[in-house]
Write an enzyme that holds these catalytic residues in place. Sequence first.
Site, short mmCIF file in Angstrom:
data_model
loop_
_atom_site.label_atom_id
_atom_site.label_comp_id
_atom_site.label_asym_id
_atom_site.label_seq_id
_atom_site.Cartn_x
_atom_site.Cartn_y
_atom_site.Cartn_z
N MET A 95 0.77 -1.18 -0.02
CA MET A 95 0.07 -0.08 -0.12
C MET A 95 1.00 1.17 -0.08
O MET A 95 1.71 1.44 1.02
CB MET A 95 -0.97 -0.13 1.16
N ILE A 179 -3.70 0.96 8.11
CA ILE A 179 -2.44 1.17 8.59
C ILE A 179 -2.16 2.66 7.99
O ILE A 179 -2.30 2.82 6.84
CB ILE A 179 -1.45 0.26 7.90
N GLY A 182 1.44 4.23 4.33
CA GLY A 182 2.15 3.29 3.43
C GLY A 182 2.69 2.27 4.25
O GLY A 182 3.20 2.22 5.38
N SER A 183 2.45 1.03 3.84
CA SER A 183 2.51 -0.46 4.51
C SER A 183 2.06 -1.45 3.56
O SER A 183 2.05 -1.36 2.30
CB SER A 183 1.39 -0.24 5.62
N ARG A 184 1.88 -2.59 4.23
CA ARG A 184 1.52 -3.83 3.28
C ARG A 184 0.40 -4.47 4.37
O ARG A 184 0.34 -4.55 5.51
CB ARG A 184 2.70 -4.75 2.96
#
Length: 216
Positions: A95, A179, A182-184
């Site tokens: 993301m 989240i 920015g993340s996953r």
Amino acid sequence: MRIAPYGTGSVVKTAIFCFVIFITALFLPQPGGVILATAALGFLLFTLYFYRDPERKIPDGKGLVIAPADGKIVLKQTLDHPVTGPGSTLVSIFMSPFNVHVNRIPVDGLVRDLRYHEGKFLMAFDHRSMTDNERMEITLDTAAGPLWFCQVSGFVARRIVCDLEAGQEVASGKRFGMIKLGSRVDIVLPSSIQIKVKEGMKTTAGETILGQTGGF
């Protein structure tokens, strides 16, 4: 534009901060005041954009597993997993800061377990982040068997929000957290699920079909 409930506090604080900056800018010499006011407005607009929470049309159909996050699939691989068993498939969704960051339940089920892990803050597209970064692991018991997914913080994102509880019944496509910045999200599907996606594909939380099984 709907704002995610998980971001209401941040939006209010940002709005107050930007209002103070804007008022201060009125008393500054020009063009400095205009530049400062424009920067404050831009920051506020970005904050509103980041915390946007658009409605999604949950797909109809039997046995569908849908994407828990907006983003891009950066990894798809077969593995043996302690929760979902041998021959499972890992799908990792990256993301970016420009994606919608609200996460959604991938399939109807019962929350069996939640496990929070402290950790590092590696870049989210670095696959080591799956095991080394701060993360929230979630196990669902579904009609097709157990399913595991995980919110992973990234280098910029250092705030995981998850409002689930063990023993809670959940419905596919419902919001459960986010989240920030920015993340996953990693999801592991059991071998009974036929995978419908591949690396490089873009996903939309609550809409993109990751897999399907007739076992639901």
